[in-house]
Design a protein around this motif. Structure first.
Motif, PDB file in Angstrom:
ATOM      1  N   LEU A 128       0.775  -1.400  -0.046  1.00 47.98           N
ATOM      2  CA  LEU A 128       0.047  -0.146   0.126  1.00 47.98           C
ATOM      3  C   LEU A 128       0.944   1.470  -0.095  1.00 47.98           C
ATOM      4  CD1 LEU A 128      -2.759  -0.987   2.586  1.00 47.98           C
ATOM      5  CD2 LEU A 128      -3.053  -0.977  -0.087  1.00 47.98           C
ATOM      6  N   THR A 129       1.903   1.277   0.807  1.00 43.07           N
ATOM      7  CA  THR A 129       2.911   2.268   0.526  1.00 43.07           C
ATOM      8  C   THR A 129       3.362   2.591  -0.755  1.00 43.07           C
ATOM      9  OG1 THR A 129       3.767   1.889   2.885  1.00 43.07           O
ATOM     10  CG2 THR A 129       5.072   3.221   1.495  1.00 43.07           C
ATOM     11  N   ASN A 130       3.673   1.660  -1.469  1.00 38.33           N
ATOM     12  CA  ASN A 130       4.190   1.802  -2.932  1.00 38.33           C
ATOM     13  C   ASN A 130       3.003   2.280  -3.728  1.00 38.33           C
ATOM     14  OD1 ASN A 130       6.808   0.780  -2.410  1.00 38.33           O
ATOM     15  ND2 ASN A 130       6.387  -1.327  -2.793  1.00 38.33           N
ATOM     16  N   VAL A 131       1.875   1.954  -3.411  1.00 40.27           N
ATOM     17  CA  VAL A 131       0.383   2.428  -4.231  1.00 40.27           C
ATOM     18  C   VAL A 131       0.535   3.951  -3.865  1.00 40.27           C
ATOM     19  CG1 VAL A 131      -1.824   2.419  -4.332  1.00 40.27           C
ATOM     20  CG2 VAL A 131      -0.779   0.139  -4.324  1.00 40.27           C
ATOM     21  N   VAL A 132       0.618   4.509  -2.710  1.00 41.13           N
ATOM     22  CA  VAL A 132       0.401   5.611  -2.312  1.00 41.13           C
ATOM     23  C   VAL A 132       1.448   6.613  -2.727  1.00 41.13           C
ATOM     24  CG1 VAL A 132       0.177   7.356  -0.260  1.00 41.13           C
ATOM     25  CG2 VAL A 132      -1.134   5.188  -0.308  1.00 41.13           C
ATOM     26  N   ARG A 133       2.824   6.157  -2.720  1.00 37.90           N
ATOM     27  CA  ARG A 133       3.916   6.922  -3.175  1.00 37.90           C
ATOM     28  C   ARG A 133       4.078   6.909  -4.598  1.00 37.90           C
ATOM     29  NH1 ARG A 133       9.020   4.779  -0.015  1.00 37.90           N
ATOM     30  NH2 ARG A 133       9.935   6.736  -1.338  1.00 37.90           N
ATOM     31  N   HIS A 134       3.942   5.924  -5.461  1.00 35.46           N
ATOM     32  CA  HIS A 134       4.119   5.653  -6.790  1.00 35.46           C
ATOM     33  C   HIS A 134       3.242   5.597  -7.799  1.00 35.46           C
ATOM     34  CE1 HIS A 134       8.153   5.599  -4.876  1.00 35.46           C
ATOM     35  NE2 HIS A 134       7.691   4.506  -4.470  1.00 35.46           N
ATOM     36  N   ALA A 135       1.955   4.867  -7.348  1.00 43.89           N
ATOM     37  CA  ALA A 135       1.180   4.446  -8.479  1.00 43.89           C
ATOM     38  C   ALA A 135       0.072   5.339  -8.989  1.00 43.89           C
ATOM     39  CB  ALA A 135       0.272   3.194  -7.896  1.00 43.89           C
ATOM     40  N   ARG A 136      -0.111   6.377  -8.322  1.00 43.33           N
ATOM     41  CA  ARG A 136      -1.065   7.394  -8.742  1.00 43.33           C
ATOM     42  C   ARG A 136      -2.472   6.648  -9.155  1.00 43.33           C
ATOM     43  NH1 ARG A 136       2.257  11.164 -13.292  1.00 43.33           N
ATOM     44  NH2 ARG A 136       4.178  11.626 -11.660  1.00 43.33           N
ATOM     45  N   ALA A 137      -2.772   5.925  -8.240  1.00 42.79           N
ATOM     46  CA  ALA A 137      -4.057   4.889  -8.393  1.00 42.79           C
ATOM     47  C   ALA A 137      -5.242   5.502  -7.641  1.00 42.79           C
ATOM     48  CB  ALA A 137      -3.746   3.518  -7.886  1.00 42.79           C
ATOM     49  N   ASN A 138      -6.415   5.024  -8.225  1.00 38.84           N
ATOM     50  CA  ASN A 138      -7.671   5.738  -7.564  1.00 38.84           C
ATOM     51  C   ASN A 138      -8.194   4.437  -6.876  1.00 38.84           C
ATOM     52  OD1 ASN A 138      -7.606   8.232  -9.025  1.00 38.84           O
ATOM     53  ND2 ASN A 138      -8.317   7.093 -10.690  1.00 38.84           N
ATOM     54  N   ARG A 139      -8.036   3.302  -7.148  1.00 35.45           N
ATOM     55  CA  ARG A 139      -8.487   2.058  -6.354  1.00 35.45           C
ATOM     56  C   ARG A 139      -7.217   1.164  -6.166  1.00 35.45           C
ATOM     57  NH1 ARG A 139     -12.074   3.167 -10.135  1.00 35.45           N
ATOM     58  NH2 ARG A 139     -11.301   1.504 -11.514  1.00 35.45           N
ATOM     59  N   VAL A 140      -7.576   0.413  -4.984  1.00 34.53           N
ATOM     60  CA  VAL A 140      -6.845  -0.656  -4.625  1.00 34.53           C
ATOM     61  C   VAL A 140      -7.062  -1.768  -3.919  1.00 34.53           C
ATOM     62  CG1 VAL A 140      -6.081   0.434  -2.597  1.00 34.53           C
ATOM     63  CG2 VAL A 140      -4.339  -1.398  -3.778  1.00 34.53           C
ATOM     64  N   THR A 141      -7.265  -3.142  -4.389  1.00 35.95           N
ATOM     65  CA  THR A 141      -7.867  -4.282  -3.689  1.00 35.95           C
ATOM     66  C   THR A 141      -6.520  -5.025  -2.985  1.00 35.95           C
ATOM     67  OG1 THR A 141      -9.281  -4.231  -5.570  1.00 35.95           O
ATOM     68  CG2 THR A 141      -9.053  -6.214  -4.221  1.00 35.95           C
ATOM     69  N   VAL A 142      -7.079  -5.304  -1.788  1.00 35.73           N
ATOM     70  CA  VAL A 142      -6.337  -6.353  -0.903  1.00 35.73           C
ATOM     71  C   VAL A 142      -7.142  -7.424  -0.589  1.00 35.73           C
ATOM     72  CG1 VAL A 142      -5.188  -6.608   1.331  1.00 35.73           C
ATOM     73  CG2 VAL A 142      -5.334  -4.192   0.280  1.00 35.73           C
ATOM     74  N   GLU A 143      -6.621  -8.696  -1.001  1.00 32.85           N
ATOM     75  CA  GLU A 143      -7.154 -10.007  -0.937  1.00 32.85           C
ATOM     76  C   GLU A 143      -6.271 -10.702  -0.201  1.00 32.85           C
ATOM     77  OE1 GLU A 143      -9.336 -13.524  -3.608  1.00 32.85           O
ATOM     78  OE2 GLU A 143      -8.429 -11.681  -4.429  1.00 32.85           O
ATOM     79  N   LEU A 144      -6.748 -11.820   0.918  1.00 30.69           N
ATOM     80  CA  LEU A 144      -6.286 -12.734   1.790  1.00 30.69           C
ATOM     81  C   LEU A 144      -6.868 -13.798   1.332  1.00 30.69           C
ATOM     82  CD1 LEU A 144      -5.691 -11.286   5.333  1.00 30.69           C
ATOM     83  CD2 LEU A 144      -4.221 -11.233   3.126  1.00 30.69           C
ATOM     84  N   ALA A 145      -6.316 -15.180   0.573  1.00 34.52           N
ATOM     85  CA  ALA A 145      -6.881 -16.100   0.215  1.00 34.52           C
ATOM     86  C   ALA A 145      -6.533 -17.367   1.012  1.00 34.52           C
ATOM     87  CB  ALA A 145      -6.682 -16.642  -1.300  1.00 34.52           C
ATOM     88  N   HIS A 146      -7.174 -17.952   1.991  1.00 34.50           N
ATOM     89  CA  HIS A 146      -6.713 -19.085   2.996  1.00 34.50           C
ATOM     90  C   HIS A 146      -7.066 -20.409   2.296  1.00 34.50           C
ATOM     91  CE1 HIS A 146      -6.159 -16.489   6.513  1.00 34.50           C
ATOM     92  NE2 HIS A 146      -7.099 -15.652   5.855  1.00 34.50           N
ATOM     93  N   ALA A 147      -5.968 -21.029   2.052  1.00 33.11           N
ATOM     94  CA  ALA A 147      -5.988 -22.535   1.320  1.00 33.11           C
ATOM     95  C   ALA A 147      -5.694 -23.386   2.807  1.00 33.11           C
ATOM     96  CB  ALA A 147      -5.345 -22.677   0.218  1.00 33.11           C
ATOM     97  N   PRO A 148      -6.128 -24.839   2.498  1.00 36.58           N
ATOM     98  CA  PRO A 148      -5.319 -25.768   3.729  1.00 36.58           C
ATOM     99  C   PRO A 148      -3.774 -25.568   4.013  1.00 36.58           C
ATOM    100  CG  PRO A 148      -6.939 -26.713   1.975  1.00 36.58           C
ATOM    101  CD  PRO A 148      -6.275 -25.574   1.276  1.00 36.58           C
ATOM    102  N   ALA A 149      -3.171 -25.643   2.865  1.00 35.53           N
ATOM    103  CA  ALA A 149      -1.709 -25.420   3.040  1.00 35.53           C
ATOM    104  C   ALA A 149      -0.880 -24.185   3.013  1.00 35.53           C
ATOM    105  CB  ALA A 149      -0.760 -26.608   2.255  1.00 35.53           C
ATOM    106  N   GLU A 150      -1.623 -23.202   2.572  1.00 37.57           N
ATOM    107  CA  GLU A 150      -1.063 -21.912   2.284  1.00 37.57           C
ATOM    108  C   GLU A 150      -1.839 -20.584   2.328  1.00 37.57           C
ATOM    109  OE1 GLU A 150       0.624 -22.393  -1.698  1.00 37.57           O
ATOM    110  OE2 GLU A 150      -1.237 -21.807  -2.659  1.00 37.57           O
ATOM    111  N   LEU A 151      -1.484 -19.549   2.368  1.00 40.87           N
ATOM    112  CA  LEU A 151      -1.967 -18.333   2.552  1.00 40.87           C
ATOM    113  C   LEU A 151      -1.497 -17.407   1.490  1.00 40.87           C
ATOM    114  CD1 LEU A 151      -4.196 -16.200   3.509  1.00 40.87           C
ATOM    115  CD2 LEU A 151      -2.114 -15.372   5.239  1.00 40.87           C
ATOM    116  N   THR A 152      -2.376 -17.010   0.487  1.00 40.81           N
ATOM    117  CA  THR A 152      -1.828 -15.928  -0.486  1.00 40.81           C
ATOM    118  C   THR A 152      -2.468 -14.428  -0.115  1.00 40.81           C
ATOM    119  OG1 THR A 152      -3.890 -16.407  -1.986  1.00 40.81           O
ATOM    120  CG2 THR A 152      -1.707 -17.712  -2.180  1.00 40.81           C
ATOM    121  N   VAL A 153      -1.285 -13.504  -0.355  1.00 43.96           N
ATOM    122  CA  VAL A 153      -1.808 -12.154  -0.449  1.00 43.96           C
ATOM    123  C   VAL A 153      -1.782 -11.281  -1.583  1.00 43.96           C
ATOM    124  CG1 VAL A 153      -1.035 -10.103   0.867  1.00 43.96           C
ATOM    125  CG2 VAL A 153      -0.814 -12.308   2.161  1.00 43.96           C
TER     126      VAL A 153
END
Length: 363
Positions: free
Chosen positions: A279-304
């Motif tokens: 998120l820091t990189n988005v605020v500093r560099h991206a000049r974005a309007n929207r950002v999506t943060v997703e945490l996906a829980h699986a039996p053996a791993e977690l993806t961010v």
């Protein structure tokens, strides 16, 4: 002995030549460790000369020969030891025959020379074992020092990542809010007040996190108030983090898929820091309007996954992205950064294996 107890009257007085030969059976022992075989031959030859040429001042005992033979057994190479052992064995028989010729003396001579040889080999083995233990201790010391240096370097890198993430995130949000403040004062005073409140809240949060980290590093002196030991941030703290980002005008969407479960404290802190740095990189560099943060829980791993709709990929080797990769790798995972879906925007993707044993799960 003749200086203490006079010799019998029927024996001739001891001469200086006899004393000299007696000395020659001893003096070579000074060099026994430098030339053990030569010293053994010298003392045996001096003893034989003593026996055959003079009536010395006392009984010539084979102590010096035993000491020299012991040294040969300890220090000499195997071929030299065997050759000397055969020589000594061959010399014992005529020596006993010349003296008493009794089996008792023969067995005694063989026993004492065999014992000298055995003790020499035992000393050699014991010293070799001690040297091996000393070498092992030195190697362990070097290994421990290297491991300590590696651990210190890893800890310095970890602290640097934490400091970078905390300060970079806080300062970036404060800059965005501060830049928006003057515009809001002229057009929407209520938004200006909210911007200043967000700056204040972000600064206080950064100070709390820095104080927590420095308190852990500082050793409390006797009598000092113990430093606070607040828990590390976790995914449960992400909503507050996203609210601070939203206060800067960025539209933030947060989604959790799969079945959430308790994470080890270190893994939870890593998830928080990865999202924070992305998120820091988005605020500093991206000049974005929207950002999506997703945490996906699986039996053996977690993806961010953090995806924005900004201007797309720039440099992907900055300190922040390097820190994200290092954090993921520290847990056996991996992290990538690059263009978002369809080549638009920018996306940070991290995969962290999950610990399945009860010992690895924090509360």
């Amino acid at each position: 002995m003749p200086f203490v107890v006079p010799r019998s009257a029927d024996l001739p007085p001891a001469t200086w030549a006899a004393y000299g030969l007696t000395t020659l059976t001893v003096v070579p022992l000074v060099a026994r460790r430098r030339a053990p075989v030569a010293v053994l031959i010298a003392v045996l030859a001096a003893g034989a000369l003593y026996r055959f040429t003079v009536d010395g001042p006392g009984q010539p005992l084979p102590y010096t020969g035993l000491v020299a033979f012991y040294t040969v057994a300890e220090l000499s190479a195997s071929r030299q030891r065997l050759a000397v052992a055969v020589l000594v064995l061959a010399a014992v028989f005529p020596s006993v025959a010349w003296n008493t010729g009794e089996a008792r003396e023969l067995l005694f001579s063989l026993f004492v020379f065999a014992a000298a040889y055995a003790f020499g080999r035992f000393t050699h083995t014991r010293k070799a074992y001690i040297r091996a233990m000393e070498d092992r201790a030195r190697q362990l010391e070097v290994t421990h020092r290297i491991e300590a240096e590696r651990a210190a370097a890893g800890e310095r890198a970890r602290i640097a990542r934490e400091m970078h993430d905390i300060l970079s995130h806080a300062v970036s949000l404060m800059i965005v809010q501060a830049e928006a403040g003057p515009v809001a004062v002229r057009t929407a005073p209520e938004r200006a007040e909210a911007a200043f409140d967000a700056i204040s809240e972000t600064g206080r949060d950064a100070m709390v996190q820095l104080r927590r980290m420095l308190g852990v590093l500082r050793e409390d002196a006797p009598g000092d108030t113990p430093s606070p030991r607040a828990p590390q941030p976790s995914p449960a703290d992400l909503p507050a983090l996203l609210d601070r980002v939203r206060s800067g005008g960025l539209e933030v969407t947060y989604a959790v898929t799969g079945l959430p479960r308790p994470l080890p404290a270190a893994t939870g802190a890593t998830v928080y820091r990865i999202v924070q740095e992305a998120l820091t990189n988005v605020v500093r560099h991206a000049r974005a309007n929207r950002v999506t943060v997703e945490l996906a829980h699986a039996p053996a791993e977690l993806t961010v996954t953090v995806t924005d709709d900004g201007r797309g990929p720039g440099a992907t080797t900055g300190l922040g992205l390097v820190g994200i990769r290092e954090r993921a790798a520290a847990h056996g995972g991996r992290a990538t950064a690059g263009p978002g879906p369809g080549g638009r925007g920018f996306q940070v993707f991290a995969t962290l294996p999950l610990v399945t044993s009860p010992e690895g799960v924090g509360s």
